[in-house]
Motif scaffolding. Structure first.
Motif, short mmCIF file in Angstrom:
data_model
loop_
_atom_site.label_atom_id
_atom_site.label_comp_id
_atom_site.label_asym_id
_atom_site.label_seq_id
_atom_site.Cartn_x
_atom_site.Cartn_y
_atom_site.Cartn_z
N THR A 15 1.01 -1.27 0.09
CA THR A 15 0.09 0.02 0.00
C THR A 15 0.73 1.43 -0.06
N LEU A 16 0.81 2.36 -1.05
CA LEU A 16 1.51 3.24 -1.17
C LEU A 16 0.37 4.57 -1.03
N THR A 17 0.76 5.79 -0.92
CA THR A 17 0.01 6.62 -1.11
C THR A 17 0.67 7.82 -2.61
N LEU A 18 -0.36 7.82 -3.29
CA LEU A 18 -0.01 8.23 -4.81
C LEU A 18 -0.64 9.64 -5.12
N PRO A 19 -0.15 10.55 -5.69
CA PRO A 19 -0.92 11.52 -6.27
C PRO A 19 -1.95 11.03 -7.67
N VAL A 20 -2.62 11.97 -7.75
CA VAL A 20 -3.69 11.88 -9.12
C VAL A 20 -3.69 12.81 -9.92
N THR A 21 -3.02 12.79 -10.95
CA THR A 21 -2.91 13.97 -11.74
C THR A 21 -3.68 14.00 -13.21
N ALA A 22 -3.73 15.01 -13.90
CA ALA A 22 -4.88 15.33 -15.03
C ALA A 22 -3.79 15.10 -16.17
N MET A 55 -9.36 20.35 -11.69
CA MET A 55 -9.15 19.99 -10.14
C MET A 55 -9.73 18.63 -9.89
N ILE A 56 -8.90 17.66 -8.98
CA ILE A 56 -8.98 16.59 -8.86
C ILE A 56 -9.01 16.37 -7.18
N LEU A 57 -10.17 15.74 -6.49
CA LEU A 57 -10.31 15.82 -5.17
C LEU A 57 -10.76 14.24 -4.99
N VAL A 81 -12.50 9.41 -7.66
CA VAL A 81 -12.03 11.07 -7.36
C VAL A 81 -13.18 11.71 -8.00
N GLU A 82 -13.30 12.88 -7.56
CA GLU A 82 -14.15 13.86 -8.23
C GLU A 82 -13.36 14.92 -8.72
N CYS A 83 -13.96 14.97 -10.15
CA CYS A 83 -13.23 16.15 -11.01
C CYS A 83 -14.08 17.62 -11.24
N LEU A 84 -13.32 18.51 -11.07
CA LEU A 84 -13.89 19.81 -11.35
C LEU A 84 -13.40 20.65 -12.49
N GLN A 85 -14.10 20.87 -13.60
CA GLN A 85 -13.38 21.80 -14.69
C GLN A 85 -13.21 23.26 -14.49
N VAL A 86 -12.06 23.76 -14.61
CA VAL A 86 -11.91 25.02 -14.26
C VAL A 86 -11.52 25.75 -15.66
N GLU A 87 -12.07 27.09 -16.06
CA GLU A 87 -11.61 27.83 -17.29
C GLU A 87 -10.51 28.70 -16.57
#
Length: 313
Positions: free
Chosen positions: A226-233, A243-245, A306-312
């Protein structure tokens, strides 16, 4: 009078001995045969009887020749299993197939055994009319009942050979059939690869062109980490951002146990959300993709989405 009776009895015994001796001798003869084949030709019924009588020239005992000719049959019936690749379509004759008689030589020897020793086959070719049948090709699904020793698991899907089967029967029944299952493949405390064959479950009212398939199941020892990993776009168009939460997740994975192969670290793994997949999904909640050059058998993340929020911008 007594001498006459003794003479007659002696004569009968002598005739019986002579007949027994004569019938046990080997004779050359021509044996007529009616040939019925069993095969798996796609789209056709599994059996057919040759139009022609096959003539075999060979040797047999007098007893066998008398038995075959005294049975009342014009030809000796033979049933032979034949690979469908040996049949050739007869030009201009729908649903009629030819077969070289020499293709049957080995099976004929097996069927007749030492009762009739074939010297040669006088008939060069046989023709067989087959009846067309409705059929469908459907996938085969494995029914598994497996348990594993600690730290062992199945790797990948079960490989079946063949992985499809031809099913014959009424069209309405075929339209409802989506798969054919194997009978249970059951093993316990497994710690190595599995190979074997499994019978297919019969389907009431339908006929399968085969009754079993071969299977291969890959099994390997694993280590869970088990590792902690970042989630990127990725693939985000210019002028927008995603934006990823949460921006980091708990990543649990199973990888091959290789004492000398080096452990997989966070530097070997990337969790990403593809912008194009996010747009096509039509939902803000997505499952990230794993990108890695290392062998990973299975993985899961917490939270699962994960929840994604699109930002202009």
């Amino acid at each position: 009078m007594r001498d006459l009776r003794l003479f007659l009895i002696s004569l009968l015994i002598a005739c019986a001995v002579w007949a027994m001796h004569t019938f046990t001798l080997e004779y050359s003869a021509t044996l007529p045969c009616s040939v019925r084949v069993v095969t798996n030709m796609e789209g056709y019924s599994p059996t057919s009887t040759a139009r022609e009588t096959m003539l075999l020239r060979g040797r047999a005992s007098g007893f066998y020749l008398i038995k075959t000719r005294g049975s009342g049959r014009q030809a000796v019936p033979l049933e032979i299993h034949v690979d469908p690749r040996h049949f050739k379509p007869v030009e201009g004759e729908p649903d009629l197939f030819s077969l070289s008689a020499q293709e049957l030589r080995e099976r004929l020897d097996e069927q007749l055994g030492d009762r009739f020793v074939i010297d040669f086959i006088e008939t060069e070719q046989l023709t067989f009319p087959f009846t067309r049948e409705s059929y469908a090709r459907v996938p085969v699904a494995a029914s598994l009942d497996l348990t594993f020793r600690p730290q062992y698991m199945q790797v990948g899907e079960v490989r079946l050979r063949p992985d499809t089967v031809l099913v014959y029967g009424p069209v309405k029944e075929l339209e409802r059939l989506t798969q054919v299952r194997t009978q249970s493949i059951s093993y316990h405390a497994v710690d190595k690869n599995l190979q074997g064959s499994a019978a297919l479950e019969p389907v009431p009212g339908l006929r399968l062109n085969i009754d079993q398939v071969a299977y291969d199941i890959e099994v390997d020892r694993y280590v869970e980490t088990t590792l902690t990993l970042p989630v990127t776009a990725i693939h985000v168009p210019e002028g927008r951002s995603l934006m990823i939460l949460p921006s980091q997740v708990e990543f649990t994975f199973r990888a091959p146990f290789r004492p000398r192969g080096g452990r997989i670290t966070a530097d070997d793994l990337s969790l990403v959300v593809d912008y194009n997949d996010f747009i096509r999904a039509g939902s803000p909640r997505v499952i990230p993709k794993l990108i890695t050059g290392r062998d990973v058998y299975s993985w899961r993340i917490t939270p699962a989405l994960v929840e994604c929020l699109q930002v202009e911008e």
